[in-house]
Design a protein around this motif. Structure first.
Motif, short mmCIF file in Angstrom:
data_model
loop_
_atom_site.label_atom_id
_atom_site.label_comp_id
_atom_site.label_asym_id
_atom_site.label_seq_id
_atom_site.Cartn_x
_atom_site.Cartn_y
_atom_site.Cartn_z
N ILE A 130 0.84 -1.21 0.00
CA ILE A 130 0.00 0.00 0.00
C ILE A 130 0.87 1.25 0.00
CG2 ILE A 130 -1.71 1.32 1.31
CD1 ILE A 130 -2.76 -1.36 2.39
N LEU A 131 1.90 1.25 0.84
CA LEU A 131 2.76 2.43 0.94
C LEU A 131 3.56 2.64 -0.35
CD1 LEU A 131 3.19 4.54 3.12
CD2 LEU A 131 5.26 3.33 3.81
N ALA A 132 3.94 1.54 -1.01
CA ALA A 132 4.64 1.67 -2.29
C ALA A 132 3.72 2.33 -3.33
CB ALA A 132 5.11 0.30 -2.78
N SER A 133 2.44 1.96 -3.33
CA SER A 133 1.49 2.58 -4.26
C SER A 133 1.28 4.04 -3.93
CB SER A 133 0.15 1.83 -4.22
OG SER A 133 0.28 0.51 -4.71
N LEU A 134 1.23 4.37 -2.65
CA LEU A 134 1.09 5.76 -2.23
C LEU A 134 2.29 6.59 -2.70
CD1 LEU A 134 -0.07 7.03 1.24
CD2 LEU A 134 2.00 7.92 0.22
N ALA A 135 3.50 6.05 -2.51
CA ALA A 135 4.71 6.77 -2.94
C ALA A 135 4.72 6.96 -4.45
CB ALA A 135 5.95 6.02 -2.48
N LYS A 136 4.33 5.94 -5.18
CA LYS A 136 4.29 6.03 -6.64
C LYS A 136 3.30 7.10 -7.08
CE LYS A 136 3.70 3.20 -10.81
NZ LYS A 136 2.82 4.15 -11.50
N HIS A 137 2.16 7.19 -6.40
CA HIS A 137 1.17 8.21 -6.73
C HIS A 137 1.76 9.60 -6.55
CE1 HIS A 137 -2.52 10.60 -6.67
NE2 HIS A 137 -2.04 11.14 -5.55
N ILE A 138 2.47 9.82 -5.45
CA ILE A 138 3.06 11.14 -5.19
C ILE A 138 4.05 11.51 -6.30
CG2 ILE A 138 4.53 12.46 -3.62
CD1 ILE A 138 3.27 10.93 -1.32
N SER A 139 4.85 10.53 -6.72
CA SER A 139 5.81 10.79 -7.80
C SER A 139 5.12 11.05 -9.12
CB SER A 139 6.77 9.60 -7.94
OG SER A 139 7.63 9.50 -6.84
N ASP A 140 4.13 10.20 -9.44
CA ASP A 140 3.46 10.31 -10.74
C ASP A 140 2.58 11.55 -10.83
OD1 ASP A 140 4.68 7.95 -11.32
OD2 ASP A 140 2.87 6.71 -11.19
N GLU A 141 2.04 11.98 -9.69
CA GLU A 141 1.16 13.14 -9.68
C GLU A 141 1.91 14.41 -10.10
OE1 GLU A 141 -2.04 14.97 -6.54
OE2 GLU A 141 0.01 14.67 -5.82
N SER A 142 3.19 14.47 -9.76
CA SER A 142 4.01 15.64 -10.11
C SER A 142 5.23 15.18 -10.89
CB SER A 142 4.43 16.40 -8.84
OG SER A 142 3.30 16.78 -8.07
N PRO A 143 5.06 14.79 -12.16
CA PRO A 143 6.19 14.26 -12.92
C PRO A 143 7.32 15.26 -13.12
CG PRO A 143 4.31 14.66 -14.36
CD PRO A 143 3.82 14.82 -12.95
N ASN A 144 7.00 16.55 -13.05
CA ASN A 144 8.02 17.59 -13.15
C ASN A 144 8.36 18.19 -11.79
OD1 ASN A 144 8.23 17.47 -16.02
ND2 ASN A 144 6.30 18.60 -16.16
N GLY A 145 7.86 17.54 -10.73
CA GLY A 145 8.09 18.05 -9.39
C GLY A 145 9.52 17.83 -8.93
N PRO A 146 9.85 18.30 -7.74
CA PRO A 146 11.25 18.32 -7.30
C PRO A 146 11.83 16.95 -6.94
CG PRO A 146 9.81 19.13 -5.56
CD PRO A 146 8.95 18.98 -6.78
N PHE A 147 10.98 15.97 -6.58
CA PHE A 147 11.51 14.70 -6.10
C PHE A 147 10.73 13.51 -6.65
CE2 PHE A 147 12.27 17.86 -2.74
CZ PHE A 147 13.65 17.80 -2.66
N ALA A 148 11.44 12.40 -6.83
CA ALA A 148 10.83 11.11 -7.07
C ALA A 148 10.88 10.34 -5.75
CB ALA A 148 11.58 10.34 -8.16
#
Length: 282
Positions: A130-148
């Motif tokens: 579940i936490l891996a999916s949550l982290a992936k969502h945060i990364s994918d939501e902001s593909p140009n954001g500051p962090f993966a």
């Protein structure tokens, strides 16, 4: 209550858009400020085709210091039941929301970006997934954001090397999936190599499969260094022997039991016990 421990690894992205790398005050995001912004409000993410939600909890309610982020990972479940006897005891179902407590230390220090998540079968049998999916969502939501972002369990120290020692001259394959370090300042060759990949090749994760038609010689390799990195919450390691014994670091995830006997959910006594638990792990 059983709580499992994890760590977020945040890899700084290159060539970011200016508006994506600064906060509302025009300041460039740090890992801490970015995590705080992301977890400051409710959001939806998908895990195995099911909708989950993160919902923050106010420190005024919990009494937990604001240096930590506290909230819930929630999902709805269809609960099967029957109608009342006078209505025929007909099969029916209703929507029920279930939630697991999650606590995050976003601060930048040697043991920072640690996550503690309650294990609740009603929410999901594998908190790490579940936490891996949550982290992936945060990364994918902001593909140009500051962090993966990556998330891995913190695992029991030396569990992998114990497996290696118990199965010496029998290991036929090893697979590791590790995030590049951002919180760990190890001086070993593996940590240095990973930092070089991060800084010079823009790599955020390294996935490698080592296999042999015979057995793998484990002496004189970086395996011990990789294992230490993974055990701190930096990745996952799997291994198999020629006689089909297996190791998966996720099976050795570190956990703590919190005695909640005599407390009602989300009452002052509940939060008092959670605060005592927090003092042990954060």
């Amino acid at each position: 209550m059983r709580v499992f421990l994890f760590r977020f690894s945040l890899k700084q992205r290159q060539q970011r858009e200016l508006f994506e790398r600064t906060d509302s005050q025009g300041q460039e995001y740090t890992r801490e400020t970015w995590l705080r912004e992301k977890f400051s409000k409710e959001f939806k993410f998908v895990h195995r085709s099911n909708e989950f939600f993160f919902v923050p909890e106010a420190s005024e309610i919990t009494g937990i210091p604001t240096r930590l982020i506290v909230g819930w990972v929630a999902r709805n479940r269809a609960m099967k039941e029957r109608t009342a006897p006078w209505d025929g005891l007909d099969p029916t179902e209703h929507e029920s929301w279930q939630a697991a407590l999650i606590m995050i230390d976003p601060t930048d220090h040697a043991d920072g970006q640690k996550v503690a998540m309650e294990s609740r079968p009603e929410v999901g049998n594998k908190p790490e997934a579940i936490l891996a999916s949550l982290a992936k969502h945060i990364s994918d939501e902001s593909p140009n954001g500051p962090f993966a972002v990556s998330a891995f369990p913190i695992t029991i120290a030396r569990s992998f090397m114990s497996f290696v020692e118990e199965n010496k001259d029998k290991i036929s394959s090893i697979t590791y999936d590790v995030a590049v370090p951002n919180m760990f300042n190890g001086t070993d060759d593996f940590s240095e190599e990973m930092r070089n990949l991060r800084d010079n090749a823009n790599i955020s994760r390294v996935k490698t499969n080592l296999s042999s038609e015979g057995v793998i010689t484990t002496e004189g390799t970086h395996l011990a260094e990789i294992a230490v990195h993974a055990e701190q919450g930096g990745g996952n390691i799997k291994a198999r022997t020629i006689d089909d014994k297996t190791y998966n670091s996720d099976d050795y995830a570190a956990s703590e039991d919190v005695d909640m006997e005599g407390t009602e959910p989300e009452t002052p006594s509940y939060w008092k016990k959670i605060r005592s638990f927090i003092d042990k792990i954060f």
